[in-house]
Design an enzyme around this catalytic site. Structure first.
Site, PDB file in Angstrom:
ATOM      1  N   ALA A   1       0.731  -1.331  -0.158  1.00  0.00           N
ATOM      2  CA  ALA A   1       0.181  -0.148   0.051  1.00  0.00           C
ATOM      3  C   ALA A   1       0.908   1.195  -0.184  1.00  0.00           C
ATOM      4  O   ALA A   1       2.061   0.944   0.331  1.00  0.00           O
ATOM      5  CB  ALA A   1      -1.026   0.042   1.305  1.00  0.00           C
TER       6      ALA A   1
ATOM      7  N   GLY B   1      -0.303  -5.374   0.271  1.00  0.00           N
ATOM      8  CA  GLY B   1      -1.280  -5.445  -0.689  1.00  0.00           C
ATOM      9  C   GLY B   1      -0.920  -6.090  -2.055  1.00  0.00           C
ATOM     10  O   GLY B   1      -1.760  -6.635  -2.628  1.00  0.00           O
TER      11      GLY B   1
ATOM     12  N   GLU C   1      -1.426  -9.684  -1.082  1.00  0.00           N
ATOM     13  CA  GLU C   1      -2.819  -9.974  -1.160  1.00  0.00           C
ATOM     14  C   GLU C   1      -3.504 -10.068  -2.717  1.00  0.00           C
ATOM     15  O   GLU C   1      -4.476 -10.664  -2.854  1.00  0.00           O
ATOM     16  CB  GLU C   1      -3.563  -8.881  -0.250  1.00  0.00           C
TER      17      GLU C   1
ATOM     18  N   GLU D   1       2.635  -6.234   7.342  1.00  0.00           N
ATOM     19  CA  GLU D   1       1.552  -5.248   8.047  1.00  0.00           C
ATOM     20  C   GLU D   1       1.935  -4.905   9.531  1.00  0.00           C
ATOM     21  O   GLU D   1       1.917  -3.886  10.242  1.00  0.00           O
ATOM     22  CB  GLU D   1       0.199  -5.323   7.662  1.00  0.00           C
TER      23      GLU D   1
END
Length: 255
Positions: A61, A106, A109, A129
């Protein structure tokens, strides 16, 4: 644009294009959802590749953007974040992630939203994270544990450590490892082959597996049974079985 959809011969490539690291800011997330939905509905897209380019898949991110958000803002945004990734996971066609370089946070993911993952020998994947004092928020706690099992997922998520391609393969986080300059070619070969397959049957297989994983065995068998019977109404089923009887297996040409 930060994300592009390029279509050729039945294969759609969703390409992240936000140099240098393909950070997944809000604009990228929203565009990703838009293009995933477009790929899902376009008849000329029969299979999809997720790709970040030759050097990096997606390093995560946009932390500077997230740092400026408070609790109230993230309550609103977190749903849109998950929805953008779920749009990729719900594409009713075969989806392969071509993972080069970093696929972190991300980025990892996003790769988890694919049906199959091909990684470069120099790829590094992870969910870091926890090192920022948060947890994965775009499906990582759910899709990673379903893919590799809860204890292995907890190890990666609790520690935030990165894994190299060989360990990712051993964990089941990726399905194949190839030299870095062959990643997209290998992904395209996988997608192009399936793009020639029976589209409705492939959709039925994907939805039966994905929906079945979310429910009990009896319900999953009912989902499978309904799709299986329904395929007997398709032209592809007629072509496939006629070809098998007349020519032998693997020679049918589907429409």
């Amino acid at each position: 644009m930060t994300v592009h959809l390029e279509v050729a011969e039945g294969v759609g490539t969703i390409r992240l294009d936000r140099p240098p690291m393909n950070a997944l800011d809000i604009a990228v997330q929203d565009r990703l959802k838009e293009l995933a939905e477009e790929a899902a509905r376009r008849d000329d897209v029969r299979a999809v590749i997720l790709y970040g380019g030759e050097k990096v898949f997606a390093a995560g991110a946009d932390i500077k953007e997230m740092q400026a958000m408070d609790h109230a803002a993230m309550v609103v945004r977190s749903r849109a974040l998950q929805d953008s990734f779920s749009a990729v996971a719900r594409i009713p066609k075969p989806v392969v992630a071509a993972v080069t370089g970093y696929a972190l946070g991300g980025g990892c993911e996003l790769a988890l939203c694919a049906d199959y993952r091909i990684a470069a020998e120099n790829a590094k994947l992870g969910q870091p994270e926890i090192l920022l004092g948060v947890i994965p928020g775009a499906g990582g706690t759910q899709r990673l544990s379903r893919l590799i099992g809860p204890s292995k997922a907890k190890d990666l998520i609790f520690t935030g450590r990165m894994v190299k391609a060989d360990e990712a393969l051993a964990l089941g986080l990726v399905d194949r490892v190839v030299p870095a300059d062959e990643v997209y070619t290998a992904a395209h070969e996988w997608a192009a082959k399936l793009a020639q397959g029976p589209a409705i049957a492939l959709r039925a297989a994907k939805e039966s597996i994905d929906a079945g994983l979310e429910t009990d065995l009896e319900t999953g068998l009912a989902i499978e049974r309904n799709w299986f019977a329904g395929l007997f109404a398709t032209e592809d089923r007629e072509r496939g079985m006629r070809s098998f009887v007349e020519e032998g297996p693997g020679k049918a040409k589907f429409v």
